[in-house]
Design an enzyme around this catalytic site. Structure first.
Site, PDB file in Angstrom:
ATOM      1  N   GLU A  78       0.814  -1.207   0.000  1.00 32.27           N
ATOM      2  CA  GLU A  78       0.000   0.000   0.000  1.00 32.27           C
ATOM      3  C   GLU A  78       0.856   1.270   0.000  1.00 32.27           C
ATOM      4  O   GLU A  78       1.811   1.389   0.754  1.00 32.27           O
ATOM      5  CB  GLU A  78      -0.931   0.019   1.204  1.00 32.27           C
ATOM      6  CG  GLU A  78      -1.906  -1.151   1.262  1.00 32.27           C
ATOM      7  CD  GLU A  78      -2.863  -1.197   0.085  1.00 32.27           C
ATOM      8  OE1 GLU A  78      -3.055  -0.146  -0.575  1.00 32.27           O
ATOM      9  OE2 GLU A  78      -3.436  -2.272  -0.168  1.00 32.27           O
ATOM     10  N   CYS A 141      -8.188  -2.169   7.927  1.00 35.51           N
ATOM     11  CA  CYS A 141      -6.818  -2.139   7.405  1.00 35.51           C
ATOM     12  C   CYS A 141      -6.348  -0.699   7.193  1.00 35.51           C
ATOM     13  O   CYS A 141      -5.267  -0.311   7.653  1.00 35.51           O
ATOM     14  CB  CYS A 141      -6.736  -2.916   6.090  1.00 35.51           C
ATOM     15  SG  CYS A 141      -6.964  -4.697   6.270  1.00 35.51           S
ATOM     16  N   HIS A 168      -1.123  -5.978   1.755  1.00 35.20           N
ATOM     17  CA  HIS A 168      -2.291  -6.845   1.675  1.00 35.20           C
ATOM     18  C   HIS A 168      -1.928  -8.149   0.964  1.00 35.20           C
ATOM     19  O   HIS A 168      -1.153  -8.141   0.005  1.00 35.20           O
ATOM     20  CB  HIS A 168      -3.420  -6.167   0.883  1.00 35.20           C
ATOM     21  CG  HIS A 168      -4.347  -5.365   1.731  1.00 35.20           C
ATOM     22  ND1 HIS A 168      -4.506  -3.999   1.588  1.00 35.20           N
ATOM     23  CD2 HIS A 168      -5.192  -5.728   2.733  1.00 35.20           C
ATOM     24  CE1 HIS A 168      -5.413  -3.564   2.457  1.00 35.20           C
ATOM     25  NE2 HIS A 168      -5.845  -4.598   3.154  1.00 35.20           N
TER      26      HIS A 168
END
Length: 216
Positions: A78, A141, A168
């Protein structure tokens, strides 16, 4: 060097979370770095409390949070967390915040401070699919990623020297037996992807240049 690695418990009706299972399989050291692992409740607020407590106890040099992204076909590192909680399903405590800030008065977003391009390159070099992701969602998350980055940015010089971010991972095959249209990745491959990503964190103070953007 100490790297704190966190992973969520199962949520959304699942009985297993590949993020947690993969993190449980990590060795105690990688590339000279000591790994500290923490299981995190999939609960708004409490998840962040648990990880902040671990940061303040261990004073890690880096924090890597790991979560499940069911439906994604690759390991996704991310780039950004946004200051929004907007849950399409309840968390494990039954909370379902809609259009609320993660931290009142905090910036609209934080960019990861991990070497995400080096991490993606390392995972691909290990023969596994990986990509940079530009959305961590708006569930727990993203809540945890934003809260950790805010904590590191505002909690004094020592915490401010630590880097942080989120990765992830896909479902494992056992989770898609009745949903064959959904992608999955073997647990051993997921664990290996995390290992090489952590090695990249330990060995790259500065990120590499890699074209890994998205057109949409």
């Amino acid at each position: 060097m100490t790297i704190l690695v966190t992973a969520f418990e199962p949520f959304g009706g699942e009985v297993v979370n590949p993020a947690l299972e993969a993190v449980r399989g990590l060795p105690s050291t990688l590339a000279g770095a000591r790994l500290v692992t923490v299981e995190v409740p999939t609960v708004f607020g409490r998840s962040l409390d648990v990880v902040r407590e671990a940061i303040d106890r261990h004073w890690p040099d880096a924090v890597l949070c790991v979560g499940q992204a069911g439906g994604r076909a690759s390991v996704t590192v991310e780039r950004v967390a946004i200051n929004v909680d907007d849950a399409s399903i309840p968390d494990n405590a039954g909370a379902q915040p809609v259009d609320l800030p993660v931290v009142e008065g905090a910036p609209a977003a934080y960019l990861t401070t991990l070497p995400i391009k080096a991490m993606v390159h390392a995972i691909r070099d290990a023969g596994l699919p990986a990509a940079v992701s530009n959305t961590a969602g708006t569930f727990v998350c993203n809540h945890l990623m934003f809260g950790v980055l805010h904590h590191l940015a505002t909690h004094g010089q020592r915490a401010g020297q630590a880097r942080g971010g989120f990765i992830h991972v896909p479902y494992i095959p056992a989770q898609v037996m009745d949903r064959p249209e959904l992608a999955s990745m073997a647990l051993d491959d997921t664990r290996r992807a995390l290992e090489v990503a952590i090695e990249a964190i330990a060995t790259h103070e500065v990120d590499i240049t890699l074209a890994a953007g998205a057109t949409h």
